[in-house]
Enzyme design. Sequence first.
Site, PDB file in Angstrom:
ATOM      1  N   GLU A   1     -20.132  26.075  -9.874  1.00 19.13           N
ATOM      2  CA  GLU A   1     -21.269  24.542 -10.103  1.00 19.13           C
ATOM      3  C   GLU A   1     -22.234  24.150 -10.388  1.00 19.13           C
ATOM      4  OE1 GLU A   1     -21.753  26.176  -6.096  1.00 19.13           O
ATOM      5  OE2 GLU A   1     -19.845  26.042  -7.448  1.00 19.13           O
TER       6      GLU A   1
ATOM      7  N   ASP B   1     -12.219  19.338  -9.731  1.00 23.00           N
ATOM      8  CA  ASP B   1     -13.020  19.216 -10.812  1.00 23.00           C
ATOM      9  C   ASP B   1     -13.316  18.154 -11.333  1.00 23.00           C
ATOM     10  OD1 ASP B   1     -11.718  21.609 -11.043  1.00 23.00           O
ATOM     11  OD2 ASP B   1      -9.703  21.503 -11.446  1.00 23.00           O
TER      12      ASP B   1
ATOM     13  N   ASP C   1     -27.387  22.496 -10.354  1.00 17.90           N
ATOM     14  CA  ASP C   1     -26.515  22.985  -8.760  1.00 17.90           C
ATOM     15  C   ASP C   1     -25.787  22.065  -8.135  1.00 17.90           C
ATOM     16  OD1 ASP C   1     -25.132  26.147  -8.000  1.00 17.90           O
ATOM     17  OD2 ASP C   1     -25.523  24.658  -6.887  1.00 17.90           O
TER      18      ASP C   1
ATOM     19  N   ASN D   1     -14.530  20.931  -2.350  1.00 22.85           N
ATOM     20  CA  ASN D   1     -13.412  21.494  -2.148  1.00 22.85           C
ATOM     21  C   ASN D   1     -12.355  21.561  -1.526  1.00 22.85           C
ATOM     22  OD1 ASN D   1     -13.206  21.753  -5.442  1.00 22.85           O
ATOM     23  ND2 ASN D   1     -14.004  23.860  -5.432  1.00 22.85           N
TER      24      ASN D   1
ATOM     25  N   HIS E   1      -9.526  21.329  -4.722  1.00 23.90           N
ATOM     26  CA  HIS E   1      -9.650  21.562  -6.416  1.00 23.90           C
ATOM     27  C   HIS E   1      -9.447  20.343  -7.439  1.00 23.90           C
ATOM     28  CE1 HIS E   1     -11.249  25.218  -4.471  1.00 23.90           C
ATOM     29  NE2 HIS E   1      -9.849  25.749  -3.831  1.00 23.90           N
TER      30      HIS E   1
END
Length: 363
Positions: free
Chosen positions: A274, A248, A231, A239, A244
Amino acid sequence: MLRDLFINLTILVTFHYLFILVFKENFLKKEDTLLRQICKGMLSGLLGVLLMFFSIKTGPAIIDLRHIPLILTAFYGGIAQTMIAAFVVIIGRLLIEANIASSINIFSMMFIAAASFLIAERHMNHVVKMLLSITIGNVVATSLFILIVHETSFQLHSTYWIFSYIAGLFNFYVIEHQTKAYQLLNLYKFQAHYDFLTGVLNKRKFDEVLSDAFTKKLKQPYHQMSLIYLDIDYFKTINDQYGHHEGDIVLKEIGTRLIKNTRSSDYIGRIGGEEFAVFLPNCTIEKTWQIAERLRKKIADQPIYLKNGLSIHTTVSIGCAYSHGTGADIKQLPIIADQELYKAKESGRNQVSFSERKKDHLT
């Protein structure tokens, strides 16, 4: 004449359809393996030879649609395949009958092949390029037919030109339609199995891989396996701070590093926003620990470069689960890996939690 030209057209469509069934979307690949280039070039040339067996014979000359495979090879195969195809057509013509017409055929075929390749390389509409190449082939064929056998029948030449255009354009359509269909099919297969952003398996496919592995292990309980849950630490902050779109970029880079730093036999999946997972078949406790630590270090030690020009360092928390060859505990692997991941987060993040490590005193 109409019958022979119609047979030529039928042969062209049938064989190009079969070529696409064999090579699929690779039929359009100019930069292919040497063996495939040779095979495609020879098959196209043999198609031209086959068309000559159903040609219209007038004196020493024969008229057919052998130039269409050459043109299509120039469009889709590149110079090497085109020259191979032309060479095969020339040899075939000489074997059928060696005369002045077959000797001139050598130059005409090479000229059509070279001209078609040069036209194919131009930045023009594909249909226009195809029409121009067919026209050149028609002009060459008609000119030679008039010069060699003095055949000036308008009906013969106009019929030949019409069939030539129909054959070239229709085969062009068949190839474009079928290869695009294969490309779309492969795209749909990819989207069904892989995460579009990171390139690793999506959750559905990853769960399927695990299920299959668990089933096989229950039948053959001597295979050991491990599962890693990973994780990204404080991904929400990334973010929120950078947007965002930049988030990505981070996800994509993490996916790339996972692929580069695992074994070719391992399966990598994105199982959450994630969160990633790595399934390690036939992997010892020691190797599991080594891979997990390598992943953690490769992600933590190297910066990730964002689109806005900035670079950031990010870390991951990792939980590992291991199953011996008994087969009794395999379905507990996801639960244990998730528990270990939670421990890694609770212990300060940027670390690997693996209960088996403590049992075996791994370093």
